[in-house]
Design an enzyme around this catalytic site. Structure first.
Site, short mmCIF file in Angstrom:
data_model
loop_
_atom_site.label_atom_id
_atom_site.label_comp_id
_atom_site.label_asym_id
_atom_site.label_seq_id
_atom_site.Cartn_x
_atom_site.Cartn_y
_atom_site.Cartn_z
N ASP A 197 -5.69 -2.20 -8.94
CA ASP A 197 -5.05 -1.36 -7.93
C ASP A 197 -5.14 0.12 -8.33
O ASP A 197 -5.49 0.97 -7.51
CB ASP A 197 -3.58 -1.79 -7.79
N VAL B 206 -2.63 6.42 -1.70
CA VAL B 206 -2.45 6.66 -3.14
C VAL B 206 -1.06 7.21 -3.42
O VAL B 206 -0.64 8.20 -2.82
CB VAL B 206 -3.51 7.65 -3.66
N LYS C 137 -7.26 3.31 -6.39
CA LYS C 137 -6.65 4.60 -6.04
C LYS C 137 -7.44 5.75 -6.68
O LYS C 137 -7.64 6.79 -6.06
CB LYS C 137 -5.19 4.62 -6.48
N GLY D 243 7.24 1.25 -1.47
CA GLY D 243 8.42 1.13 -0.62
C GLY D 243 8.03 1.49 0.81
O GLY D 243 7.22 2.39 1.03
#
Lengths: 170, 332
Positions: free
Chosen positions: B217, B148, B221, B313
């Site tokens: 998504d 998360v 989470k 990332g």
């Protein structure tokens, strides 16, 4: 305007109707009545609190009528719409009867749409509207939002609400 | 020096990010008295296994040159079960249909006595209680900070730093793609489709964007948060989900004229889980722009605590994974 009025009634049958009838006659919209039967005043009268919506110009006339019929008007105060929230609606707002959507809130008597900005980019494109809703208190505001959620759901409008701001710390 | 052996299951962007982060932090880890030894690395084509420790530099360059880390064909499950190690790191792709292969990897790891660190949301969103019980039954650590909000340490914050507090509610922006799209629509008055296209060109959004823009998504989470922090046993189906596809530039402009922005906000308050576009005052701490993620946690003792940072990332995600690995290394 929304008025909160404290009346004092004689402790005999039929007094409540005597007090409420004139309010209706003057096109007042009664929103709530609190009848405190066990709390007598020193004068032996029974206090009753009435909340109603009425046009400002008719208030003085109403008060006079009540007094004439033997109902004592102990207090008159304007009930302000103290709680406020803004929302955005997206979808076919105009074609799904915008008047009706606003009416659903205004007709509650405890909340009303006080501001509306509408943006319509094209005939076939969804419109977007910004609404400010005021209500007597947070509880009534929640009720008004519930009504709006229901209306938005039925009319397939996307309702965007404000995040909770009163949960502290921000 | 404490040697901790690791299997790295999955060697895509995040897996390689973990390997290169461990390489770059070698001196730091040495000072901490921790020697992280990777004994198995797998990708979709095969695996490399070395009980004496894999040369991570060579593994990364082989992956770059040949498209695979493989030097052999031992499967992930074989490595998890048969190669001796302490921590299994699962960074396989999220699958929200059945959670595989991550779910099987994690359950096998607990069965084989391995601690688990993961960035894979699928298994946790689907079977959190089962995984947590498997870890507890075997006396093992189960750490999932990277699942998360990428680099943002929500679980560490709540479970470690805020230990003793009762969390009464959480609000957050947990999907960087949606946040990017809404930010661009606001700043440039772009229509939704154009902002989505730009996000896709920049690699922030998938070719099939439904998973992000539909709010799925973010909902996954939120389910992990609800399970980890509130222990509710919630699943994806308990979340009331509305995505951002219907947001118009006009709505964003109306919001902006009234000092607000529209954000896809996840909310776990009073037992209800909701993902929906919401109006956020411009100066509110939740009003973060670009691809940033943010979580605002309401507690009984500490009041409200808000943290924001990069939600995606490979290196940012590796930051959370490394933190979980170090946590376990310090505690075993």
């Amino acid at each position: 305007m929304i008025i909160s009025m404290t009346l004092e009634l004689k402790d005999i049958p039929g007094q409540l109707v005597l007090a409420l009838e004139p309010i209706s006659e003057f096109q007042g919209n009664i929103m709530g009545v609190v009848h405190q039967h066990e709390e007598k005043t020193p004068r032996g009268t029974i206090p009753v609190q009435v909340m109603f919506e009425i046009e400002q110009s008719r208030l003085a006339e109403l008060t006079e009528r009540l007094e004439k019929s033997g109902v004592r008007v102990a207090r008159v105060g304007e009930e302000r719409l103290r709680s406020s929230v803004y929302v955005i609606l997206i979808g076919h707002i105009v074609h799904s009867d915008m008047g009706d959507t606003i009416d659903k809130i205004d007709s509650t008597g405890f909340a009303e749409v006080v501001e509306l900005s509408l943006s319509m980019p094209g005939i076939d494109k969804p419109s977007s509207a910004y609404l400010v809703i005021n209500a007597v208190s947070d509880r009534e505001l929640d009720k008004a939002l519930d009504i709006l959620r229901d209306v938005a759901n039925r009319k397939e409008l996307l309702l965007i609400e404000t995040i909770r701001l009163n949960s502290g710390g921000t | 020096m404490k040697t901790v052996r690791i299997s790295l299951i999955g060697f895509g962007a995040v897996g390689q990010g973990v390997a290169s982060t461990v390489l770059s932090k070698r001196d730091f880890l040495k000072k901490q008295g921790i020697d992280l030894r990777f004994v198995g690395i797998t990708d979709s084509k095969g695996s490399e296994v070395d009980e004496n420790g894999i040369d991570l530099e060579a593994a990364i360059s082989r992956k770059k040159d040949t498209g695979s880390v493989a030097t052999g064909d031992m499967t992930a499950l074989e490595i998890i079960r048969n190669v001796k190690h302490e921590i299994m790191v699962d960074v396989t792709p999220t699958n929200i249909d059945d959670g595989e292969p991550g779910l099987g990897n994690m359950l096998s790891a607990f069965g084989a006595g391995r601690h688990v660190v993961t960035s894979n949301k699928g298994p946790l969103a689907l079977r959190f209680s089962e995984l947590n019980e498997a870890a507890e039954d075997n006396g093992l650590f189960f750490r999932y900070e990277a699942t998360v909000a990428g680099a943002v340490p929500i679980f560490n914050l709540v479970h470690e730093a805020l230990a003793g507090n009762t969390v009464t509610g959480i609000e957050g922006i947990l999907n960087g793609t949606c946040n990017y799209i809404l930010t661009r629509m606001t700043e440039e008055r772009m229509p939704y489709k154009l902002a989505l296209k730009e996000a896709q060109e920049l690699g922030f959004a998938e070719t099939d964007p439904t998973y992000d823009v539909g709010g799925i998504d973010a909902a996954l989470k939120l389910v992990i948060i609800a399970n980890s922090i509130f222990g509710t046993g919630a699943t994806y189906h308990d979340v009331d989900v509305t995505g951002i596809t219907k947001i118009t530039p006009e709505a964003l402009e109306l919001a902006s004229n009234n000092n607000s922005v529209i954000k896809l906000v996840c909310e776990a308050v009073n037992g209800t889980l909701k993902v929906a576009p919401r109006l956020v005052p411009k100066r509110h701490p939740l009003a973060v722009g670009g691809t940033l993620n943010v979580a605002s946690i309401q507690t009984d003792l500490a009041g409200r605590i808000t943290i924001s940072g990069k939600g995606a990332g490979s290196i940012e995600t590796a930051s959370s994974i490394l933190s979980d690995i170090i946590y376990i290394a310090r505690h075993v």
